[in-house]
Design an enzyme around this catalytic site. Structure first.
Site, PDB file in Angstrom:
ATOM      1  N   ARG A   1       0.829  -1.220   0.000  1.00 18.58           N
ATOM      2  CA  ARG A   1       0.000   0.000   0.000  1.00 18.58           C
ATOM      3  C   ARG A   1       0.864   1.273   0.000  1.00 18.58           C
ATOM      4  O   ARG A   1       0.522   2.261   0.659  1.00 18.58           O
ATOM      5  CB  ARG A   1      -0.937   0.041   1.206  1.00 18.58           C
ATOM      6  CG  ARG A   1      -2.044  -0.964   1.186  1.00 18.58           C
ATOM      7  CD  ARG A   1      -2.983  -0.757  -0.008  1.00 18.58           C
ATOM      8  NE  ARG A   1      -4.167  -1.597   0.133  1.00 18.58           N
ATOM      9  CZ  ARG A   1      -4.221  -2.870  -0.204  1.00 18.58           C
ATOM     10  NH1 ARG A   1      -3.158  -3.465  -0.735  1.00 18.58           N
ATOM     11  NH2 ARG A   1      -5.329  -3.553  -0.060  1.00 18.58           N
TER      12      ARG A   1
ATOM     13  N   GLU B   1      -4.584   4.312   6.101  1.00 21.29           N
ATOM     14  CA  GLU B   1      -4.293   3.980   4.703  1.00 21.29           C
ATOM     15  C   GLU B   1      -4.660   5.106   3.731  1.00 21.29           C
ATOM     16  O   GLU B   1      -3.817   5.529   2.939  1.00 21.29           O
ATOM     17  CB  GLU B   1      -5.003   2.678   4.338  1.00 21.29           C
ATOM     18  CG  GLU B   1      -4.247   1.880   3.310  1.00 21.29           C
ATOM     19  CD  GLU B   1      -5.083   1.587   2.111  1.00 21.29           C
ATOM     20  OE1 GLU B   1      -4.789   2.196   1.066  1.00 21.29           O
ATOM     21  OE2 GLU B   1      -6.006   0.754   2.195  1.00 21.29           O
TER      22      GLU B   1
ATOM     23  N   SER C   1     -10.442  -0.024   3.134  1.00 22.48           N
ATOM     24  CA  SER C   1      -9.737  -0.272   4.408  1.00 22.48           C
ATOM     25  C   SER C   1      -9.198   1.058   4.926  1.00 22.48           C
ATOM     26  O   SER C   1      -8.507   1.769   4.198  1.00 22.48           O
ATOM     27  CB  SER C   1      -8.552  -1.205   4.192  1.00 22.48           C
ATOM     28  OG  SER C   1      -8.981  -2.436   3.702  1.00 22.48           O
TER      29      SER C   1
HETATM   30  N1  EPU Z   1     -11.369 -10.059  10.052  1.00 24.47           N
HETATM   31  C1  EPU Z   1     -12.057 -10.112  11.231  1.00 24.47           C
HETATM   32  N2  EPU Z   1     -12.976  -9.128  11.497  1.00 24.47           N
HETATM   33  C2  EPU Z   1     -13.217  -8.120  10.637  1.00 24.47           C
HETATM   34  C3  EPU Z   1     -12.490  -8.055   9.427  1.00 24.47           C
HETATM   35  C4  EPU Z   1     -11.561  -9.040   9.155  1.00 24.47           C
HETATM   36  O1  EPU Z   1     -11.870 -11.017  12.041  1.00 24.47           O
HETATM   37  O2  EPU Z   1     -14.069  -7.291  10.948  1.00 24.47           O
HETATM   38  C5  EPU Z   1     -10.415 -11.135   9.713  1.00 24.47           C
HETATM   39  C6  EPU Z   1     -10.976 -11.994   8.577  1.00 24.47           C
HETATM   40  O3  EPU Z   1     -11.835 -12.997   9.045  1.00 24.47           O
HETATM   41  C7  EPU Z   1      -9.730 -12.546   7.956  1.00 24.47           C
HETATM   42  C8  EPU Z   1      -8.719 -11.441   8.176  1.00 24.47           C
HETATM   43  O4  EPU Z   1      -9.221 -10.617   9.217  1.00 24.47           O
HETATM   44  O5  EPU Z   1      -9.313 -13.704   8.645  1.00 24.47           O
HETATM   45  C9  EPU Z   1      -8.468 -10.608   6.925  1.00 24.47           C
HETATM   46  O6  EPU Z   1      -9.694 -10.041   6.482  1.00 24.47           O
HETATM   47  P1  EPU Z   1      -9.988  -9.778   4.925  1.00 24.47           P
HETATM   48  O7  EPU Z   1      -9.754 -11.021   4.128  1.00 24.47           O
HETATM   49  O8  EPU Z   1     -11.334  -9.162   4.820  1.00 24.47           O
HETATM   50  O9  EPU Z   1      -8.873  -8.765   4.474  1.00 24.47           O
HETATM   51  P2  EPU Z   1      -8.193  -7.504   5.182  1.00 24.47           P
HETATM   52  O10 EPU Z   1      -6.827  -7.876   5.585  1.00 24.47           O
HETATM   53  O11 EPU Z   1      -9.080  -6.966   6.249  1.00 24.47           O
HETATM   54  C10 EPU Z   1      -7.081  -6.640   2.999  1.00 24.47           C
HETATM   55  C11 EPU Z   1      -6.995  -5.364   2.232  1.00 24.47           C
HETATM   56  C12 EPU Z   1      -8.267  -5.145   1.420  1.00 24.47           C
HETATM   57  C13 EPU Z   1      -8.438  -6.316   0.461  1.00 24.47           C
HETATM   58  C14 EPU Z   1      -8.496  -7.617   1.262  1.00 24.47           C
HETATM   59  C15 EPU Z   1      -8.488  -8.823   0.377  1.00 24.47           C
HETATM   60  C16 EPU Z   1      -5.528  -3.895   3.488  1.00 24.47           C
HETATM   61  C17 EPU Z   1      -5.425  -2.679   4.334  1.00 24.47           C
HETATM   62  N3  EPU Z   1      -6.776  -4.245   3.109  1.00 24.47           N
HETATM   63  O12 EPU Z   1      -8.131  -6.488   3.955  1.00 24.47           O
HETATM   64  O13 EPU Z   1      -8.089  -3.954   0.647  1.00 24.47           O
HETATM   65  O14 EPU Z   1      -9.619  -6.185  -0.297  1.00 24.47           O
HETATM   66  O15 EPU Z   1      -7.313  -7.727   2.121  1.00 24.47           O
HETATM   67  O16 EPU Z   1      -7.240  -8.990  -0.191  1.00 24.47           O
HETATM   68  O17 EPU Z   1      -4.519  -4.505   3.162  1.00 24.47           O
HETATM   69  C18 EPU Z   1      -8.435  -1.611   0.657  1.00 24.47           C
HETATM   70  O18 EPU Z   1      -7.207  -1.491   0.656  1.00 24.47           O
HETATM   71  O19 EPU Z   1      -9.185  -0.613   0.672  1.00 24.47           O
HETATM   72  C19 EPU Z   1      -9.023  -2.949   0.698  1.00 24.47           C
HETATM   73  C20 EPU Z   1     -10.336  -3.147   0.794  1.00 24.47           C
END
Ligand code: EPU
Length: 338
Positions: free
Chosen positions: A163, A333, A237
């Site tokens: 990012r 972010e 995010s």
């Molecule tokens: N999780 C929770 N509770 C929540 C949210 C997430 O327990 O409320 C857990 C999920 O169950 C999972 C883990 O956290 O085990 C990761 O969650 P998720 O797969 O939704 O991805 P993220 O790490 O929260 C990142 C990116 C997203 C991208 C997704 C998929 C960043 C800051 N965000 O989110 O990017 O879509 O992975 O690759 O790296 C963005 O940058 O705006 C964005 C949406």
């Protein structure tokens, strides 16, 4: 070229914050570069705006906003296995992903439905479901406002990381990204990327898969988890997933065995900030007009009428709780614009 004074940016930022820009100009075509350069070099402060999906605007932005609206997609080079395709900065990202998929140019399918424009994509090195933009970029075409000349940034010049990029860190307003070139694969050379758990476990992605099936699955997962900014204002995010040392991770996992984390190189772990925010009790919680989303605690949403002040207050509270519970500083972010 359209020029506005004291323009309210509320309708052009997906977090829907009210914000008055001193001046805004819409860039539609390379022919406008001469007059635009004169305006830009005369402006003490400049901000470049794409889809407005990754910024937090102050109430007043004392700057010249350059809104990138230039369109066009062309093939630069092609072999039997690859294609280098160039898209102008103002192209909508998701529509560009679809355009490539329809022509049998693969690689972008995991990045479906990300709000914003092509020109903004390299700034924060967009990434999702196992793919980051830097894996597909060939080069970035940039107008250097200070030197008044064209520059072509290679992937190395862009200094991409999670990012982050050269453009996010260096003299914002100096480099106008006008187009981005991508090196994509044709079917014979394409490999699906399915390592992200949401895709690995997806019922439609078992056995042999197509890029279209990945695209469809990503759209489905995103629609389930992430609020549509056209329906509920947000900037995706709101925090980066923090990267900590192995020692820090081990300490945390001893305390919270269900902690979600992924190895990041040999010496670090990337922690799921969404999980931490949920654990801290912020998922679905609201303070005034803002809150952390009920399905994805990493996404800050504006239920209507929020200002930069409301956002800052919530951010400060969430960060303080995460610091107290996990000894981690959450990093914002979206780019603050003031
Ligand atoms: N999780 C929770 N509770 C929540 C949210 C997430 O327990 O409320 C857990 C999920 O169950 C999972 C883990 O956290 O085990 C990761 O969650 P998720 O797969 O939704 O991805 P993220 O790490 O929260 C990142 C990116 C997203 C991208 C997704 C998929 C960043 C800051 N965000 O989110 O990017 O879509 O992975 O690759 O790296 C963005 O940058 O705006 C964005 C949406």
């Amino acid at each position: 070229m359209l020029i506005y004074q004291d323009y309210n940016l509320q309708s052009v930022n997906t977090l829907a914050l009210p914000s008055i820009a001193k001046k805004m100009v819409c860039f539609d075509h390379q022919d406008q570069l001469g007059p635009l350069q004169r305006m830009m070099s005369a402006a003490p402060r400049r901000w470049v705006l794409g889809g407005g999906s990754n910024m937090v605007l102050a109430d007043y932005v004392d700057a010249l906003i350059i809104k990138m609206q230039n369109k066009g997609i062309r093939v630069v080079a092609e072999t039997t296995t690859e294609v280098v395709v160039e898209a102008q900065a103002g192209e909508n990202w998701h529509q560009f992903v679809q355009y490539c998929l329809n022509r049998g140019w693969f690689g972008l399918e995991n990045l479906a439905l990300i709000p914003g424009t092509v020109g903004a994509a390299p700034v924060q090195n967009i990434g999702a479901y196992g793919v980051e933009l830097d894996q597909l970029v060939e080069q970035v075409q940039v107008w250097d406002v200070e030197l008044a000349e064209w520059r072509r940034f290679s992937v190395t010049d862009c200094a991409f990381s999670y990012r982050d990029s050269f453009f996010k860190r260096n003299q914002v307003g100096r480099y106008l990204i006008t187009a981005v070139q991508f090196r994509l694969k044709k079917l014979s050379a394409w490999q699906p990327v399915l390592r992200y758990p949401d895709l690995q476990n997806h019922p439609d992605l078992q056995g042999e898969v197509t890029a279209q099936a990945i695209f469809d699955a990503v759209v489905q997962v995103r629609q389930r988890k992430l609020p549509d900014p056209d329906v509920l204002a947000n900037a995706g995010s709101f925090f980066k997933n923090p990267i900590v040392s192995v020692a820090h991770y081990q300490k945390l996992v001893a305390q919270y065995p269900e902690l979600v984390a992924y190895p990041h190189g040999e010496q670090h772990y990337k922690l799921a900030a969404g999980w931490m925010i949920e654990r801290a009790g912020w998922k679905g919680k609201q303070i005034g007009p803002v809150g952390m989303h009920k399905n994805q605690a990493l996404v800050l949403v504006n239920y209507g009428g929020a200002t930069a002040h409301d956002v800052a207050e919530l951010v400060q509270k969430v960060r303080a709780d995460i610091k107290a519970l996990f000894e981690v500083e959450l990093e914002q972010e979206p780019i603050p614009v003031c």
